[in-house]
Design a protein around this motif. Structure first.
Motif, PDB file in Angstrom:
ATOM      1  N   PRO A 132      -6.660  -1.847  -1.026  1.00 48.11           N
ATOM      2  CA  PRO A 132      -7.567  -0.727  -1.283  1.00 48.11           C
ATOM      3  C   PRO A 132      -7.359  -0.189  -2.683  1.00 48.11           C
ATOM      4  O   PRO A 132      -6.257  -0.261  -3.227  1.00 48.11           O
ATOM      5  CB  PRO A 132      -7.126   0.306  -0.231  1.00 48.11           C
ATOM      6  N   ARG A 133      -8.429   0.289  -3.293  1.00 44.59           N
ATOM      7  CA  ARG A 133      -8.290   0.898  -4.617  1.00 44.59           C
ATOM      8  C   ARG A 133      -7.461   2.163  -4.495  1.00 44.59           C
ATOM      9  O   ARG A 133      -7.709   3.015  -3.664  1.00 44.59           O
ATOM     10  CB  ARG A 133      -9.669   1.229  -5.191  1.00 44.59           C
ATOM     11  N   ASN A 134      -6.443   2.281  -5.333  1.00 42.97           N
ATOM     12  CA  ASN A 134      -5.567   3.447  -5.336  1.00 42.97           C
ATOM     13  C   ASN A 134      -6.046   4.408  -6.413  1.00 42.97           C
ATOM     14  O   ASN A 134      -5.958   4.110  -7.588  1.00 42.97           O
ATOM     15  CB  ASN A 134      -4.119   2.996  -5.596  1.00 42.97           C
ATOM     16  N   THR A 135      -6.552   5.538  -5.990  1.00 42.92           N
ATOM     17  CA  THR A 135      -7.103   6.494  -6.946  1.00 42.92           C
ATOM     18  C   THR A 135      -6.089   7.532  -7.388  1.00 42.92           C
ATOM     19  O   THR A 135      -6.412   8.428  -8.148  1.00 42.92           O
ATOM     20  CB  THR A 135      -8.321   7.203  -6.341  1.00 42.92           C
ATOM     21  N   SER A 136      -4.860   7.432  -6.868  1.00 44.66           N
ATOM     22  CA  SER A 136      -3.844   8.396  -7.251  1.00 44.66           C
ATOM     23  C   SER A 136      -3.361   8.124  -8.659  1.00 44.66           C
ATOM     24  O   SER A 136      -3.111   6.992  -9.043  1.00 44.66           O
ATOM     25  CB  SER A 136      -2.649   8.324  -6.281  1.00 44.66           C
ATOM     26  N   GLY A 137      -3.187   9.186  -9.445  1.00 41.72           N
ATOM     27  CA  GLY A 137      -2.655   9.037 -10.798  1.00 41.72           C
ATOM     28  C   GLY A 137      -1.176   9.326 -10.879  1.00 41.72           C
ATOM     29  O   GLY A 137      -0.617   9.371 -11.958  1.00 41.72           O
ATOM     30  N   ASP A 138      -0.536   9.519  -9.710  1.00 40.52           N
ATOM     31  CA  ASP A 138       0.879   9.861  -9.722  1.00 40.52           C
ATOM     32  C   ASP A 138       1.739   8.662 -10.087  1.00 40.52           C
ATOM     33  O   ASP A 138       1.352   7.508  -9.915  1.00 40.52           O
ATOM     34  CB  ASP A 138       1.321  10.366  -8.339  1.00 40.52           C
ATOM     35  N   SER A 184      -0.190   1.624  -2.299  1.00 43.52           N
ATOM     36  CA  SER A 184      -1.414   1.204  -1.624  1.00 43.52           C
ATOM     37  C   SER A 184      -1.176   1.256  -0.121  1.00 43.52           C
ATOM     38  O   SER A 184      -0.132   0.799   0.355  1.00 43.52           O
ATOM     39  CB  SER A 184      -1.806  -0.214  -2.032  1.00 43.52           C
ATOM     40  N   ALA A 185      -2.131   1.802   0.619  1.00 43.42           N
ATOM     41  CA  ALA A 185      -1.960   1.931   2.062  1.00 43.42           C
ATOM     42  C   ALA A 185      -3.307   1.982   2.752  1.00 43.42           C
ATOM     43  O   ALA A 185      -4.302   2.427   2.175  1.00 43.42           O
ATOM     44  CB  ALA A 185      -1.154   3.194   2.396  1.00 43.42           C
ATOM     45  N   LEU A 186      -3.313   1.513   3.988  1.00 40.49           N
ATOM     46  CA  LEU A 186      -4.485   1.559   4.851  1.00 40.49           C
ATOM     47  C   LEU A 186      -4.122   2.253   6.153  1.00 40.49           C
ATOM     48  O   LEU A 186      -3.010   2.065   6.673  1.00 40.49           O
ATOM     49  CB  LEU A 186      -4.977   0.152   5.188  1.00 40.49           C
ATOM     50  N   ARG A 187      -5.065   3.023   6.692  1.00 45.48           N
ATOM     51  CA  ARG A 187      -4.869   3.585   8.022  1.00 45.48           C
ATOM     52  C   ARG A 187      -5.271   2.517   9.031  1.00 45.48           C
ATOM     53  O   ARG A 187      -6.451   2.303   9.295  1.00 45.48           O
ATOM     54  CB  ARG A 187      -5.702   4.853   8.214  1.00 45.48           C
ATOM     55  N   LEU A 230       8.978   3.155   0.700  1.00 45.43           N
ATOM     56  CA  LEU A 230       9.279   1.736   0.494  1.00 45.43           C
ATOM     57  C   LEU A 230       8.176   1.059  -0.312  1.00 45.43           C
ATOM     58  O   LEU A 230       8.449   0.241  -1.195  1.00 45.43           O
ATOM     59  CB  LEU A 230       9.460   1.039   1.840  1.00 45.43           C
ATOM     60  N   VAL A 231       6.918   1.400  -0.017  1.00 43.28           N
ATOM     61  CA  VAL A 231       5.800   0.839  -0.774  1.00 43.28           C
ATOM     62  C   VAL A 231       5.918   1.242  -2.245  1.00 43.28           C
ATOM     63  O   VAL A 231       5.721   0.421  -3.154  1.00 43.28           O
ATOM     64  CB  VAL A 231       4.461   1.305  -0.181  1.00 43.28           C
ATOM     65  N   ALA A 232       6.246   2.511  -2.499  1.00 48.32           N
ATOM     66  CA  ALA A 232       6.388   2.987  -3.872  1.00 48.32           C
ATOM     67  C   ALA A 232       7.540   2.284  -4.584  1.00 48.32           C
ATOM     68  O   ALA A 232       7.426   1.893  -5.749  1.00 48.32           O
ATOM     69  CB  ALA A 232       6.602   4.500  -3.883  1.00 48.32           C
ATOM     70  N   ALA A 233       8.669   2.128  -3.894  1.00 48.75           N
ATOM     71  CA  ALA A 233       9.821   1.470  -4.506  1.00 48.75           C
ATOM     72  C   ALA A 233       9.523   0.004  -4.792  1.00 48.75           C
ATOM     73  O   ALA A 233       9.937  -0.535  -5.831  1.00 48.75           O
ATOM     74  CB  ALA A 233      11.042   1.595  -3.601  1.00 48.75           C
ATOM     75  N   LEU A 234       8.806  -0.665  -3.899  1.00 49.44           N
ATOM     76  CA  LEU A 234       8.433  -2.058  -4.134  1.00 49.44           C
ATOM     77  C   LEU A 234       7.508  -2.182  -5.337  1.00 49.44           C
ATOM     78  O   LEU A 234       7.658  -3.089  -6.169  1.00 49.44           O
ATOM     79  CB  LEU A 234       7.756  -2.635  -2.887  1.00 49.44           C
ATOM     80  N   HIS A 252       6.515  -5.684  -7.105  1.00 51.08           N
ATOM     81  CA  HIS A 252       5.929  -6.379  -5.960  1.00 51.08           C
ATOM     82  C   HIS A 252       4.522  -5.853  -5.680  1.00 51.08           C
ATOM     83  O   HIS A 252       4.254  -4.654  -5.844  1.00 51.08           O
ATOM     84  CB  HIS A 252       6.771  -6.159  -4.697  1.00 51.08           C
ATOM     85  N   ARG A 253       3.633  -6.734  -5.232  1.00 52.17           N
ATOM     86  CA  ARG A 253       2.406  -6.288  -4.605  1.00 52.17           C
ATOM     87  C   ARG A 253       2.764  -5.871  -3.190  1.00 52.17           C
ATOM     88  O   ARG A 253       3.282  -6.674  -2.407  1.00 52.17           O
ATOM     89  CB  ARG A 253       1.370  -7.409  -4.583  1.00 52.17           C
ATOM     90  N   ALA A 254       2.548  -4.623  -2.848  1.00 47.07           N
ATOM     91  CA  ALA A 254       2.965  -4.106  -1.548  1.00 47.07           C
ATOM     92  C   ALA A 254       1.849  -3.261  -0.952  1.00 47.07           C
ATOM     93  O   ALA A 254       1.221  -2.460  -1.651  1.00 47.07           O
ATOM     94  CB  ALA A 254       4.235  -3.271  -1.695  1.00 47.07           C
ATOM     95  N   LEU A 255       1.622  -3.443   0.328  1.00 46.66           N
ATOM     96  CA  LEU A 255       0.635  -2.673   1.071  1.00 46.66           C
ATOM     97  C   LEU A 255       1.302  -2.068   2.285  1.00 46.66           C
ATOM     98  O   LEU A 255       2.004  -2.762   3.032  1.00 46.66           O
ATOM     99  CB  LEU A 255      -0.522  -3.574   1.513  1.00 46.66           C
ATOM    100  N   GLY A 256       1.113  -0.767   2.477  1.00 49.77           N
ATOM    101  CA  GLY A 256       1.585  -0.117   3.680  1.00 49.77           C
ATOM    102  C   GLY A 256       0.447   0.088   4.664  1.00 49.77           C
ATOM    103  O   GLY A 256      -0.694   0.309   4.258  1.00 49.77           O
ATOM    104  N   ILE A 257       0.764  -0.024   5.948  1.00 47.90           N
ATOM    105  CA  ILE A 257      -0.203   0.341   6.988  1.00 47.90           C
ATOM    106  C   ILE A 257       0.453   1.361   7.903  1.00 47.90           C
ATOM    107  O   ILE A 257       1.651   1.298   8.179  1.00 47.90           O
ATOM    108  CB  ILE A 257      -0.708  -0.869   7.794  1.00 47.90           C
ATOM    109  N   ASP A 258      -0.337   2.320   8.340  1.00 49.35           N
ATOM    110  CA  ASP A 258       0.149   3.347   9.260  1.00 49.35           C
ATOM    111  C   ASP A 258      -1.060   3.916   9.981  1.00 49.35           C
ATOM    112  O   ASP A 258      -2.159   3.975   9.409  1.00 49.35           O
ATOM    113  CB  ASP A 258       0.885   4.454   8.500  1.00 49.35           C
ATOM    114  N   VAL A 259      -0.857   4.343  11.231  1.00 45.50           N
ATOM    115  CA  VAL A 259      -1.968   4.904  11.993  1.00 45.50           C
ATOM    116  C   VAL A 259      -2.154   6.387  11.706  1.00 45.50           C
ATOM    117  O   VAL A 259      -3.124   6.993  12.165  1.00 45.50           O
ATOM    118  CB  VAL A 259      -1.762   4.688  13.509  1.00 45.50           C
ATOM    119  N   SER A 260      -1.231   6.974  10.946  1.00 48.52           N
ATOM    120  CA  SER A 260      -1.296   8.393  10.623  1.00 48.52           C
ATOM    121  C   SER A 260      -2.017   8.619   9.303  1.00 48.52           C
ATOM    122  O   SER A 260      -1.613   8.077   8.268  1.00 48.52           O
ATOM    123  CB  SER A 260       0.109   8.988  10.545  1.00 48.52           C
TER     124      SER A 260
END
Length: 274
Positions: free
Chosen positions: A262-268, A118-121, A88-92, A97-105
């Motif tokens: 958070p800075r997203n270092t992924s180039g995908d 973009s995501a934070l644990r 969902l974050v990727a699709a947004l 959209h500016r989108a941030l995901g949070i997950d404990v995993s």
């Protein structure tokens, strides 16, 4: 309304240390392994033995038609609570959209970053960026169950939203208000394997129950709909009278939240693998 009895593990009282169970339970091997592999089997096992299948394959695929019916309704910067592997974050992000995901995993956050999101644990019950300034908060894929106390979760969600902000939630497709204890189960338990994680609180809500809890926290119904057999509802946080400073702050919400991503270092590509 279908309410569980004590033999099904109803929570009384509801206010446990939700941050502790949140991090400890969903950070376990069955969930992490399922996300890394992109498939189940994975279940929530209730204390009476009843199993709720978790749709890992759908979570690890691209956003589908039902997902997009919710994402099209998003407004402003979006916080996806329990983002899982990040579709969902990727699709947004792909929709601008500016989108941030949070997950404990950790596995979920890693996969989201690999998709370009973009995501934070982080648990929803811990301090988060942009509190009180999110345009939309998502609780999809059963995440209305987080913490096992819907009223507490919706109060927290209301605090995260900007005045007039939107909560979009996925609900059970029938009228239910169930609070139980569950364990993550991959169906592979054996005497030689690791001990199962301790049961943790969970909830399942139909739309009528969610709307009832939401009203208590200033969240008012906007819309409800079904898509591909899934049920959704949107509610809006009450607007407050704005002073000049409040108006200026609202106009800068997106910039403030953006600075805390958070800075997203992924180039995908944002939709890589979808």
């Amino acid at each position: 309304m279908n309410r569980t009895g004590r033999d099904q593990g109803v929570l009384n009282p509801p206010h446990e240390d939700v941050t502790a169970w949140d991090t400890g339970s969903w950070g376990t091997d069955p969930y992490a392994n399922a996300l890394r592999n992109g498939h189940g089997p994975l279940f929530l096992r209730r204390t009476d033995g009843w199993l709720l299948p978790l749709d890992v394959e759908r979570w690890c695929a691209g956003a589908d038609t039902a997902d997009l019916s919710a994402l099209r309704r998003c407004e402003g910067p979006v916080l996806d609570i329990g983002c899982g592997p990040g579709r969902l974050v990727a699709a947004l992000a792909a929709r601008g959209h500016r989108a941030l995901g949070i997950d404990v995993s950790e596995a979920a956050v890693d996969r989201t970053l690999r998709l370009g999101g973009s995501a934070l644990r982080r648990s929803v019950f811990e301090p988060l960026p942009g509190e009180g300034r999110w345009g939309t908060v998502l609780l999809l894929d059963g995440n209305v169950g987080i913490g096992g106390d819907p009223s507490h979760l919706l109060r927290r969600t209301a605090d995260l939203l900007a005045p007039g902000g939107l909560l979009i939630a996925e609900t059970a497709p029938h009228d239910i208000d169930e609070r139980v204890r569950v364990q993550l189960d991959d169906g592979g338990a054996s005497a030689a394997g690791p001990a199962p994680a301790a049961p943790f609180p969970w909830a399942r809500l139909g739309t009528p129950a969610l709307l009832g809890y939401a009203r208590h926290h200033g969240l008012h119904r906007v819309d409800q709909w079904d898509a591909d057999g899934r049920s959704f509802v949107s509610v809006r946080r009450s607007r407050t009278v704005r002073t000049t400073s409040q108006t200026a702050d609202t106009e800068n919400n997106a910039a403030v939240i953006s600075s805390q991503f958070p800075r997203n270092t992924s180039g995908d590509s944002p939709l890589a693998g979808s």
